[in-house]
Scaffold this active site. Structure first.
Site, short mmCIF file in Angstrom:
data_model
loop_
_atom_site.label_atom_id
_atom_site.label_comp_id
_atom_site.label_asym_id
_atom_site.label_seq_id
_atom_site.Cartn_x
_atom_site.Cartn_y
_atom_site.Cartn_z
N ASN A 130 79.59 -20.66 -0.53
CA ASN A 130 80.69 -20.95 -1.46
C ASN A 130 81.69 -19.80 -1.41
OD1 ASN A 130 82.37 -21.36 -3.65
ND2 ASN A 130 80.74 -21.96 -5.05
N HIS B 117 85.65 -28.86 -2.10
CA HIS B 117 85.22 -27.47 -2.30
C HIS B 117 83.76 -27.38 -1.89
CE1 HIS B 117 84.10 -23.72 -3.97
NE2 HIS B 117 83.49 -24.23 -5.01
N CYS C 74 87.14 -21.47 -8.29
CA CYS C 74 86.87 -22.36 -7.15
C CYS C 74 87.88 -23.50 -7.02
CB CYS C 74 85.46 -22.93 -7.23
SG CYS C 74 84.19 -21.65 -7.19
N1 ACO Z 1 65.27 -18.08 -4.28
C1 ACO Z 1 64.09 -18.49 -4.72
N2 ACO Z 1 63.88 -18.94 -5.98
C2 ACO Z 1 64.97 -18.99 -6.79
C3 ACO Z 1 66.25 -18.57 -6.37
C4 ACO Z 1 66.38 -18.10 -5.06
N3 ACO Z 1 67.54 -17.67 -4.56
N4 ACO Z 1 67.11 -18.74 -7.39
C5 ACO Z 1 66.40 -19.24 -8.41
N5 ACO Z 1 65.11 -19.39 -8.06
C6 ACO Z 1 64.01 -19.91 -8.86
C7 ACO Z 1 64.26 -19.76 -10.34
O1 ACO Z 1 63.93 -18.46 -10.79
C8 ACO Z 1 63.35 -20.81 -10.91
O2 ACO Z 1 62.05 -20.32 -10.92
P1 ACO Z 1 61.06 -20.65 -12.14
O3 ACO Z 1 60.91 -22.15 -12.11
O4 ACO Z 1 59.84 -19.90 -11.79
O5 ACO Z 1 61.77 -20.18 -13.37
C9 ACO Z 1 63.41 -21.92 -9.86
O6 ACO Z 1 63.91 -21.32 -8.66
C10 ACO Z 1 64.31 -23.07 -10.24
O7 ACO Z 1 65.54 -22.53 -10.74
P2 ACO Z 1 66.73 -23.45 -11.15
O8 ACO Z 1 67.89 -22.60 -11.56
O9 ACO Z 1 66.24 -24.46 -12.13
O10 ACO Z 1 67.05 -24.17 -9.77
P3 ACO Z 1 67.96 -25.38 -9.47
O11 ACO Z 1 67.19 -26.44 -8.83
O12 ACO Z 1 68.84 -25.73 -10.64
O13 ACO Z 1 68.91 -24.77 -8.34
C11 ACO Z 1 71.15 -23.90 -8.10
C12 ACO Z 1 69.75 -23.66 -8.62
C13 ACO Z 1 71.08 -24.02 -6.59
C14 ACO Z 1 72.04 -22.71 -8.47
C15 ACO Z 1 71.67 -25.20 -8.72
O14 ACO Z 1 71.54 -25.18 -10.10
C16 ACO Z 1 73.10 -25.44 -8.38
O15 ACO Z 1 73.45 -25.72 -7.25
N6 ACO Z 1 74.00 -25.38 -9.35
C17 ACO Z 1 75.42 -25.52 -9.09
C18 ACO Z 1 75.94 -24.17 -9.03
C19 ACO Z 1 77.08 -24.00 -8.10
O16 ACO Z 1 77.19 -24.59 -7.06
N7 ACO Z 1 77.95 -23.12 -8.50
C20 ACO Z 1 79.03 -22.75 -7.70
C21 ACO Z 1 80.21 -22.48 -8.52
S1 ACO Z 1 80.75 -23.91 -9.35
C22 ACO Z 1 81.26 -24.91 -8.20
O17 ACO Z 1 81.77 -24.42 -7.24
C23 ACO Z 1 81.13 -26.35 -8.36
#
Ligand code: ACO
Length: 325
Positions: free
Chosen positions: A282, A252, A115
């Site tokens: 993304n 980004h 990224c």
């Molecule tokens: N739909 C519905 N529920 C979902 C989904 C989905 N697509 N994905 C995960 N869940 C559920 C999980 O299973 C979990 O359920 P549980 O509590 O029953 O176990 C719940 O949602 C919470 O999951 P978390 O992973 O804790 O959710 P979080 O609030 O952390 O959000 C996310 C996840 C959006 C990926 C977040 O962590 C994030 O934005 N991280 C940054 C990742 C990113 O942007 N990466 C891109 C590459 S790096 C960069 O470019 C900077």
């Protein structure tokens, strides 16, 4: 004292025709529009057609950037393509882009910083132009992340999409003064200790397969705000600008919550941050030039505007580019 700077002469972008909305994603995995929107700000992503390769996306973006720059492809002597999803393991995607555009001078190669790829590619091109080794560079970010997603993993497949963006840079003499146009500073960082937080579980040198993207989203989120804010602050200190002197931040496009967190940390208002991820998700190395292109088309970039581009990606890699339009 007169200096050579890399001036941005043109910008272009391309998004594949096929669109998958959040409602479409809910037919593929157990998810819904409310979860995706609230957690990420993403509403839709573009997906390359079966016969569309990463280079095809890059070529379309590069053509638009070249037309807008008024520079003929035969004048280009450096082509850098930032991609983590190359057409083939080799040759580089950049050489196909080079040949399709009719560029025959100089060098073409790919950069792999996921990224952060576009930021790394801009910094690389800038250093070549400043030293006089090349005169005009085409810098492309192009990705087909749809090909490395695990479409049964709802925690990752909803986040990414395909696309490409490009800029044309030209080495131009400037005064070495505050009002100089072009790239004013670049800051690049990597830390391989975090390699297991965001990676692809395959590759020619390990599994002999392409593999799928894997991510510890929570940990990536935690590092993103801190590392990106740090690199922005470092770039501002190097150049002597305050955060509110930047006319437009072009980050980004990973997650709206990450962008909000960075804006809060820097004390910058939302009107100064280009956010385009709602309609393309993304797109890894393509996301900054896609956002830059939209800013250009919305007339948010005027000659003299100070633009700060930043990213973090797998590796971890992260960095920033400060330029005057
Ligand atoms: N739909 C519905 N529920 C979902 C989904 C989905 N697509 N994905 C995960 N869940 C559920 C999980 O299973 C979990 O359920 P549980 O509590 O029953 O176990 C719940 O949602 C919470 O999951 P978390 O992973 O804790 O959710 P979080 O609030 O952390 O959000 C996310 C996840 C959006 C990926 C977040 O962590 C994030 O934005 N991280 C940054 C990742 C990113 O942007 N990466 C891109 C590459 S790096 C960069 O470019 C900077």
């Amino acid at each position: 004292m007169a200096v050579i700077r890399s001036v941005i002469r043109g910008v272009g972008a391309y998004l594949p025709k096929r669109i998958l909305t959040n409602a479409d994603m809910a037919k593929i995995v157990d998810t819904d529009d409310a979860w995706i929107t609230e957690r990420t700000g993403i509403k839709a992503r573009h997906i390359a057609a079966d016969d569309e390769k990463t280079s095809d996306l890059g070529i379309a973006a590069a053509r638009q950037a070249l037309i807008r720059s008024g520079i003929d492809p035969v004048e280009i002597d450096l082509v850098i393509c930032a991609t983590a999803t190359p057409d083939r393991t080799f040759p580089a995607t950049a050489v196909r882009i080079q040949s399709e555009l009719g560029v025959t001078k100089g060098a073409a190669f790919d950069i792999q910083a996921v990224c952060s790829g576009f930021v790394f590619a801009m910094a690389t091109a800038d250093n070549f132009l400043k030293t006089g080794q090349f005169k005009r560079a085409l810098v492309i970010g192009a990705e087909t992340f749809s090909r490395i997603l695990d479409w049964s993993d709802r925690t990752t497949c909803v986040l990414f999409g395909d696309g490409a963006g490009a800029v044309v840079l030209e080495a131009q003499p400037q005064k070495g003064a505050r009002e100089d146009r072009g790239i004013l500073a670049t800051t690049l960082r990597s830390d391989g200790r975090y390699g297991d937080l965001l990676y692809v579980d395959g590759g020619p040198g390990s599994t002999k397969t392409v593999g799928h993207l894997r991510m510890n989203g929570r940990e990536v989120f935690r590092h993103a705000v801190q590392k990106i804010s740090g690199v922005i602050e470092e770039t501002l200190v190097t150049t002597g600008y305050a955060a509110d002197e930047i006319d437009l931040y072009v980050p980004h496009q990973a997650n709206a919550r990450i962008l909000d967190g960075i804006a809060r940390k820097l004390g910058v208002g939302p009107e100064k941050i280009m956010i385009t991820l709602s309609h393309h998700g993304n797109t890894s190395a393509a996301s900054i030039p896609l956002a830059l292109n939209q800013a250009y088309e919305e007339h948010r970039l005027k000659e003299g505007s100070l633009v700060l581009m930043e990213a973090m990606g797998g590796g971890f890699t992260w960095g920033a580019v400060l330029a005057r339009w």
